[in-house]
Design a protein around this motif. Structure first.
Motif, PDB file in Angstrom:
ATOM      1  N   SER A 179       0.836  -1.207   0.000  1.00  0.00           N
ATOM      2  CA  SER A 179       0.000   0.000   0.000  1.00  0.00           C
ATOM      3  C   SER A 179       0.861   1.243   0.000  1.00  0.00           C
ATOM      4  O   SER A 179       0.541   2.245  -0.639  1.00  0.00           O
ATOM      5  CB  SER A 179      -0.898   0.028   1.240  1.00  0.00           C
ATOM      6  OG  SER A 179      -1.642  -1.147   1.315  1.00  0.00           O
ATOM      7  N   LYS A 180       1.977   1.181   0.753  1.00  0.00           N
ATOM      8  CA  LYS A 180       2.858   2.353   0.836  1.00  0.00           C
ATOM      9  C   LYS A 180       3.361   2.721  -0.549  1.00  0.00           C
ATOM     10  O   LYS A 180       3.372   3.898  -0.931  1.00  0.00           O
ATOM     11  CB  LYS A 180       4.020   2.008   1.769  1.00  0.00           C
ATOM     12  CG  LYS A 180       5.183   2.983   1.725  1.00  0.00           C
ATOM     13  CD  LYS A 180       6.161   2.638   2.830  1.00  0.00           C
ATOM     14  CE  LYS A 180       7.574   3.005   2.461  1.00  0.00           C
ATOM     15  NZ  LYS A 180       8.524   2.615   3.497  1.00  0.00           N
ATOM     16  N   LEU A 181       3.797   1.686  -1.322  1.00  0.00           N
ATOM     17  CA  LEU A 181       4.358   1.966  -2.629  1.00  0.00           C
ATOM     18  C   LEU A 181       3.289   2.073  -3.702  1.00  0.00           C
ATOM     19  O   LEU A 181       3.585   2.497  -4.817  1.00  0.00           O
ATOM     20  CB  LEU A 181       5.353   0.862  -3.008  1.00  0.00           C
ATOM     21  CG  LEU A 181       6.508   0.698  -2.022  1.00  0.00           C
ATOM     22  CD1 LEU A 181       7.265  -0.581  -2.306  1.00  0.00           C
ATOM     23  CD2 LEU A 181       7.448   1.879  -2.137  1.00  0.00           C
ATOM     24  N   MET A 182       2.068   1.720  -3.320  1.00  0.00           N
ATOM     25  CA  MET A 182       0.941   1.783  -4.260  1.00  0.00           C
ATOM     26  C   MET A 182       1.275   0.996  -5.523  1.00  0.00           C
ATOM     27  O   MET A 182       1.131   1.494  -6.644  1.00  0.00           O
ATOM     28  CB  MET A 182       0.646   3.250  -4.591  1.00  0.00           C
ATOM     29  CG  MET A 182      -0.696   3.478  -5.229  1.00  0.00           C
ATOM     30  SD  MET A 182      -2.028   3.166  -4.068  1.00  0.00           S
ATOM     31  CE  MET A 182      -3.401   3.801  -5.026  1.00  0.00           C
ATOM     32  N   ILE A 183       1.728  -0.256  -5.343  1.00  0.00           N
ATOM     33  CA  ILE A 183       2.137  -0.997  -6.531  1.00  0.00           C
ATOM     34  C   ILE A 183       0.901  -1.499  -7.289  1.00  0.00           C
ATOM     35  O   ILE A 183      -0.160  -1.685  -6.716  1.00  0.00           O
ATOM     36  CB  ILE A 183       3.064  -2.182  -6.175  1.00  0.00           C
ATOM     37  CG1 ILE A 183       2.405  -3.112  -5.161  1.00  0.00           C
ATOM     38  CG2 ILE A 183       4.378  -1.686  -5.654  1.00  0.00           C
ATOM     39  CD1 ILE A 183       3.287  -4.301  -4.820  1.00  0.00           C
ATOM     40  N   SER A 184       1.117  -1.675  -8.596  1.00  0.00           N
ATOM     41  CA  SER A 184      -0.012  -2.060  -9.444  1.00  0.00           C
ATOM     42  C   SER A 184      -0.354  -3.530  -9.224  1.00  0.00           C
ATOM     43  O   SER A 184       0.412  -4.280  -8.621  1.00  0.00           O
ATOM     44  CB  SER A 184       0.356  -1.833 -10.904  1.00  0.00           C
ATOM     45  OG  SER A 184       1.444  -2.679 -11.232  1.00  0.00           O
ATOM     46  N   GLU A 185      -1.509  -3.939  -9.754  1.00  0.00           N
ATOM     47  CA  GLU A 185      -1.956  -5.339  -9.642  1.00  0.00           C
ATOM     48  C   GLU A 185      -0.899  -6.299 -10.157  1.00  0.00           C
ATOM     49  O   GLU A 185      -0.578  -7.292  -9.509  1.00  0.00           O
ATOM     50  CB  GLU A 185      -3.217  -5.528 -10.490  1.00  0.00           C
ATOM     51  CG  GLU A 185      -4.496  -5.357  -9.741  1.00  0.00           C
ATOM     52  CD  GLU A 185      -5.698  -5.719 -10.590  1.00  0.00           C
ATOM     53  OE1 GLU A 185      -6.557  -4.833 -10.753  1.00  0.00           O
ATOM     54  OE2 GLU A 185      -5.762  -6.847 -11.086  1.00  0.00           O
ATOM     55  N   VAL A 186      -0.411  -5.987 -11.367  1.00  0.00           N
ATOM     56  CA  VAL A 186       0.566  -6.871 -12.026  1.00  0.00           C
ATOM     57  C   VAL A 186       1.813  -7.014 -11.164  1.00  0.00           C
ATOM     58  O   VAL A 186       2.307  -8.117 -10.942  1.00  0.00           O
ATOM     59  CB  VAL A 186       0.941  -6.313 -13.416  1.00  0.00           C
ATOM     60  CG1 VAL A 186       1.968  -7.178 -14.077  1.00  0.00           C
ATOM     61  CG2 VAL A 186      -0.300  -6.192 -14.271  1.00  0.00           C
ATOM     62  N   ASP A 187       2.300  -5.885 -10.662  1.00  0.00           N
ATOM     63  CA  ASP A 187       3.498  -5.915  -9.841  1.00  0.00           C
ATOM     64  C   ASP A 187       3.269  -6.717  -8.568  1.00  0.00           C
ATOM     65  O   ASP A 187       4.142  -7.466  -8.123  1.00  0.00           O
ATOM     66  CB  ASP A 187       3.925  -4.487  -9.488  1.00  0.00           C
ATOM     67  CG  ASP A 187       4.610  -3.807 -10.662  1.00  0.00           C
ATOM     68  OD1 ASP A 187       4.687  -2.564 -10.660  1.00  0.00           O
ATOM     69  OD2 ASP A 187       5.056  -4.516 -11.576  1.00  0.00           O
ATOM     70  N   PHE A 188       2.102  -6.573  -7.989  1.00  0.00           N
ATOM     71  CA  PHE A 188       1.796  -7.310  -6.758  1.00  0.00           C
ATOM     72  C   PHE A 188       1.815  -8.805  -7.043  1.00  0.00           C
ATOM     73  O   PHE A 188       2.421  -9.587  -6.308  1.00  0.00           O
ATOM     74  CB  PHE A 188       0.427  -6.896  -6.210  1.00  0.00           C
ATOM     75  CG  PHE A 188       0.072  -7.544  -4.898  1.00  0.00           C
ATOM     76  CD1 PHE A 188      -0.703  -8.704  -4.851  1.00  0.00           C
ATOM     77  CD2 PHE A 188       0.514  -6.999  -3.700  1.00  0.00           C
ATOM     78  CE1 PHE A 188      -1.022  -9.307  -3.642  1.00  0.00           C
ATOM     79  CE2 PHE A 188       0.194  -7.601  -2.487  1.00  0.00           C
ATOM     80  CZ  PHE A 188      -0.577  -8.759  -2.461  1.00  0.00           C
TER      81      PHE A 188
END
Lengths: 187, 199
Positions: free
Chosen positions: B73-82
């Motif tokens: 959440s902190k880095l607000m990573i995208s779906e794909v990255d997650f």
């Protein structure tokens, strides 16, 4: 600081160890300050620990002490001024110190005499927060507002932050106040 | 941007593949509750007894999930990255989807909670005002001296404070003018360009 003869005499009596021993002096000082600062402060007259002192003398000293305190606060007197005044009426050093400590604590009621701090100016800073250690990609603008205030010659600042919506709310309310001020002066 | 998980973290999360996906779902729910309201160690013992494992494993599992969620959440990573980051844990497809859902549903709220941890000044909450007119004093009668008394409410985390201030009409106008200039600055082309381009 200019003090009347009656006040000087009252303070001289307060300094006299044959009338006020150290314990009575400390109690008297506390009660005198209390009577100015709080509404429910006890009275020096009829105080159980001061009963051995003549009530007329007690009353005179109380008037002198409170007048002295109020003058000191009114003129924002510093330690050297207070100390030299008290030494002039033959206060012993330890009594000067006791009195000054109570004086400093009692300065909180400066607002009763001078009123709330007066705003003189406002400064602002617009920032755009990109990230902080807990959240990345914040991307939010925010304002930092600093209000310069003044009271009894001393200036200080009030700093706070706000978002654009909050600043709009603040300005809106200030404009309401200004508008009703205008309406009041016109009618 | 990929999330890099430490060996210790991977080990703690490894426990999750040994249990039912339903249990993982439950752990996820507990992790989010703990993030919102603070942790409660008694829950670890209860769960450990039911699953017949050590309470330490349960604690590591839940804390591992909490850390995974806060970092993502902190880095607000995208779906794909997650999904790519979680792949290295070697979980089943069902588990991966579960974790992804957990992340997507809760990231906004987690970011809000994290935002409160950042250093900040007290912020504006409310302003009350009052109009006073001094009509006379011991020294001078027949006056008309208007003053505006303001009560500025500020909030710092959970603490609320109120400052009583005073000003005169001329200064009030000056303050309004100055703060309106501040607001107008946000609409200037310079600011708009920056707000648009830094995303």
């Amino acid at each position: 600081m200019e003090l009347s003869e009656s006040v000087m005499k009252g303070l001289q009596t307060l300094a006299d160890p044959t009338v006020f021993d150290l314990k009575s002096f400390t109690i008297f000082t506390e009660v005198a300050f209390d009577s100015l600062v709080s509404h429910r402060g006890g009275s020096v007259l009829g105080h159980p620990d001061l009963k051995h002192i003549d009530q007329t003398t007690l009353k005179h000293c109380h008037t002198a002490a409170t007048t002295f305190i109020l003058e000191g606060v009114k003129q924002n007197a510093d330690k050297s001024t207070i100390s030299s005044c008290l030494e002039d009426v033959k206060f012993l050093n330890e009594r000067v110190d006791t009195f000054y400590i109570s004086f400093q604590v009692g300065q909180c009621f400066v607002s009763l005499i001078h009123g709330p701090p007066h705003i003189t100016d406002a400064e602002w800073r617009l920032e755009y927060c990109i990230k902080n250690s807990h959240v990345h990609k914040v991307n939010q603008p925010s304002y930092l507002i600093s209000l310069n205030t003044e009271r009894a010659g001393a200036s200080s600042e009030i700093n706070f932050s706000c978002t654009m919506d909050q600043l709009q709310d603040l300005v809106g309310k200030m404009k309401d106040a200004a508008k009703s001020l205008e309406r009041a002066t016109q009618s | 941007m990929l999330l890099v998980l430490s060996e210790e973290h991977k080990e703690h999360l490894g426990f999750l593949s040994e249990v039912d996906p339903a249990v993982v779902g439950e752990f996820g729910r507990i992790a989010v509750e703990f993030l919102k309201k603070g942790s409660n160690p008694k829950i670890y013992e209860g769960a450990a007894r039911k699953l017949n494992v050590s309470s330490e494993s349960v604690q590591h599992g839940v804390e591992g999930l909490m850390y995974l969620l806060t970092e993502s959440s902190k880095l607000m990573i995208s779906e794909v990255d997650f999904q790519d980051s979680v792949l290295v844990l070697g979980f089943s497809e069902e588990l991966n989807q579960l974790l992804l859902q957990l992340y997507l549903e809760n990231r906004k709220e987690i970011r809000q909670i994290l935002g409160k941890l950042a250093p900040s000044l007290p912020h504006y909450h409310n302003l009350e005002w009052r109009l006073d007119v001094q009509l006379a004093s011991r020294a001078l009668r027949h006056q008309v001296k208007p003053t505006v008394t303001l009560k500025l409410h500020l909030e710092d985390g959970a603490k609320r404070s109120a400052r009583v201030l005073q000003t005169d009409p001329a200064t009030l106008q000056h303050l309004i003018h100055e703060l309106e200039r501040a607001l107008a600055e946000l609409k200037s082309s310079h600011c708009r360009r920056i707000l648009r381009n830094i995303k």
